[in-house]
Design a protein around this motif. Sequence first.
Motif, PDB file in Angstrom:
ATOM      1  N   MET A 175      10.911  16.314 -24.091  1.00 29.39           N
ATOM      2  CA  MET A 175      12.142  15.580 -24.292  1.00 29.39           C
ATOM      3  C   MET A 175      12.715  15.933 -25.669  1.00 29.39           C
ATOM      4  O   MET A 175      11.990  15.941 -26.658  1.00 29.39           O
ATOM      5  N   ASN A 176      14.000  16.218 -25.712  1.00 33.35           N
ATOM      6  CA  ASN A 176      14.655  16.555 -26.969  1.00 33.35           C
ATOM      7  C   ASN A 176      14.978  15.288 -27.741  1.00 33.35           C
ATOM      8  O   ASN A 176      15.630  14.392 -27.230  1.00 33.35           O
ATOM      9  N   LYS A 177      14.510  15.231 -28.987  1.00 28.26           N
ATOM     10  CA  LYS A 177      14.813  14.101 -29.862  1.00 28.26           C
ATOM     11  C   LYS A 177      16.008  14.486 -30.708  1.00 28.26           C
ATOM     12  O   LYS A 177      16.034  15.549 -31.308  1.00 28.26           O
ATOM     13  N   TYR A 178      16.985  13.607 -30.731  1.00 27.25           N
ATOM     14  CA  TYR A 178      18.157  13.816 -31.562  1.00 27.25           C
ATOM     15  C   TYR A 178      18.197  12.760 -32.653  1.00 27.25           C
ATOM     16  O   TYR A 178      17.737  11.636 -32.465  1.00 27.25           O
ATOM     17  N   TYR A 179      18.734  13.158 -33.796  1.00 25.60           N
ATOM     18  CA  TYR A 179      18.903  12.249 -34.918  1.00 25.60           C
ATOM     19  C   TYR A 179      20.393  12.080 -35.170  1.00 25.60           C
ATOM     20  O   TYR A 179      21.150  13.048 -35.100  1.00 25.60           O
ATOM     21  N   SER A 180      20.784  10.880 -35.501  1.00 24.55           N
ATOM     22  CA  SER A 180      22.178  10.645 -35.876  1.00 24.55           C
ATOM     23  C   SER A 180      22.351  11.011 -37.344  1.00 24.55           C
ATOM     24  O   SER A 180      21.378  11.104 -38.106  1.00 24.55           O
ATOM     25  N   ILE A 181      23.587  11.172 -37.755  1.00 31.85           N
ATOM     26  CA  ILE A 181      23.862  11.482 -39.153  1.00 31.85           C
ATOM     27  C   ILE A 181      23.394  10.328 -40.040  1.00 31.85           C
ATOM     28  O   ILE A 181      22.862  10.537 -41.129  1.00 31.85           O
ATOM     29  N   THR A 182      23.526   9.104 -39.539  1.00 29.37           N
ATOM     30  CA  THR A 182      23.083   7.932 -40.305  1.00 29.37           C
ATOM     31  C   THR A 182      21.573   7.945 -40.512  1.00 29.37           C
ATOM     32  O   THR A 182      21.087   7.668 -41.612  1.00 29.37           O
ATOM     33  N   GLU A 183      20.823   8.288 -39.476  1.00 33.49           N
ATOM     34  CA  GLU A 183      19.360   8.349 -39.607  1.00 33.49           C
ATOM     35  C   GLU A 183      18.951   9.366 -40.668  1.00 33.49           C
ATOM     36  O   GLU A 183      18.068   9.105 -41.494  1.00 33.49           O
ATOM     37  N   LEU A 184      19.600  10.525 -40.650  1.00 37.74           N
ATOM     38  CA  LEU A 184      19.224  11.581 -41.591  1.00 37.74           C
ATOM     39  C   LEU A 184      19.666  11.256 -43.016  1.00 37.74           C
ATOM     40  O   LEU A 184      18.941  11.563 -43.972  1.00 37.74           O
ATOM     41  N   THR A 185      20.817  10.629 -43.168  1.00 37.15           N
ATOM     42  CA  THR A 185      21.242  10.263 -44.524  1.00 37.15           C
ATOM     43  C   THR A 185      20.287   9.241 -45.119  1.00 37.15           C
ATOM     44  O   THR A 185      19.955   9.314 -46.301  1.00 37.15           O
ATOM     45  N   PHE A 244      29.149  18.734 -45.480  1.00 38.36           N
ATOM     46  CA  PHE A 244      29.346  19.917 -46.325  1.00 38.36           C
ATOM     47  C   PHE A 244      28.423  21.044 -45.887  1.00 38.36           C
ATOM     48  O   PHE A 244      28.847  22.191 -45.754  1.00 38.36           O
ATOM     49  N   TYR A 245      27.137  20.730 -45.661  1.00 40.30           N
ATOM     50  CA  TYR A 245      26.199  21.757 -45.201  1.00 40.30           C
ATOM     51  C   TYR A 245      26.636  22.327 -43.857  1.00 40.30           C
ATOM     52  O   TYR A 245      26.478  23.521 -43.606  1.00 40.30           O
ATOM     53  N   GLU A 246      27.197  21.482 -43.010  1.00 44.48           N
ATOM     54  CA  GLU A 246      27.716  21.964 -41.731  1.00 44.48           C
ATOM     55  C   GLU A 246      28.924  22.886 -41.965  1.00 44.48           C
ATOM     56  O   GLU A 246      29.005  23.969 -41.388  1.00 44.48           O
ATOM     57  N   ARG A 290      28.918  15.610 -29.504  1.00 53.29           N
ATOM     58  CA  ARG A 290      29.297  14.860 -28.302  1.00 53.29           C
ATOM     59  C   ARG A 290      30.503  14.044 -28.702  1.00 53.29           C
ATOM     60  O   ARG A 290      30.354  13.007 -29.356  1.00 53.29           O
ATOM     61  N   GLY A 291      31.653  14.563 -28.390  1.00 56.61           N
ATOM     62  CA  GLY A 291      32.881  13.938 -28.881  1.00 56.61           C
ATOM     63  C   GLY A 291      32.936  14.122 -30.384  1.00 56.61           C
ATOM     64  O   GLY A 291      32.827  15.220 -30.896  1.00 56.61           O
ATOM     65  N   ARG A 292      33.068  13.008 -31.109  1.00 51.74           N
ATOM     66  CA  ARG A 292      33.108  13.053 -32.572  1.00 51.74           C
ATOM     67  C   ARG A 292      31.730  12.825 -33.193  1.00 51.74           C
ATOM     68  O   ARG A 292      31.577  12.836 -34.405  1.00 51.74           O
ATOM     69  N   THR A 293      30.730  12.630 -32.352  1.00 48.78           N
ATOM     70  CA  THR A 293      29.382  12.321 -32.823  1.00 48.78           C
ATOM     71  C   THR A 293      28.570  13.593 -33.029  1.00 48.78           C
ATOM     72  O   THR A 293      28.516  14.455 -32.157  1.00 48.78           O
ATOM     73  N   ARG A 294      27.939  13.678 -34.178  1.00 49.39           N
ATOM     74  CA  ARG A 294      27.038  14.799 -34.470  1.00 49.39           C
ATOM     75  C   ARG A 294      25.630  14.391 -34.050  1.00 49.39           C
ATOM     76  O   ARG A 294      25.154  13.312 -34.406  1.00 49.39           O
ATOM     77  N   LEU A 295      24.976  15.282 -33.331  1.00 53.57           N
ATOM     78  CA  LEU A 295      23.597  15.057 -32.916  1.00 53.57           C
ATOM     79  C   LEU A 295      22.741  16.164 -33.516  1.00 53.57           C
ATOM     80  O   LEU A 295      22.949  17.347 -33.247  1.00 53.57           O
TER      81      LEU A 295
END
Length: 128
Positions: A1-11, A23-25, A35-40
């Motif tokens: 199963m692919n685990k995705y992290y939200s930008i909030t989790e990583l920050t 910026f890194y992106e 997915r739409g405006r959401t970064r995974l």
Amino acid sequence: MNKYYSITELTREFGVSTRTLRFYEDEGLIHPERRGRTRLFRMADRRLIQEILRGRRIGFTIAEIREIIQVYKEPPGESGQLELLMKKVDEKRADLRQKRKDIEETLVELDNVEEACLTRLAEIGVGT
């Protein structure tokens, strides 16, 4: 199963702002899915962010980090990346040693100026 992290989790995990990750992106260092405006962010993105931040902590520029990442993606792959990283580490170490030498010389010069000022103040009869 692919685990995705939200930008909030990583920050939160890395103690950086969302602006930093964007910026890194923008710099092409990471490529989260959208997915739409959401970064995974995938586990690979998370590891890459960790390495980018480590590179920044030790003083590498974004261009140097990009170069190291790019070497990994192309032949000779990991061995080339490690050799380049060792070269960059040696360069950074030499740069820091030179800066330390410059700082030590500047401190000696400041001590000399201070001593000259104190001597002259004593000569003209001004107490400090």
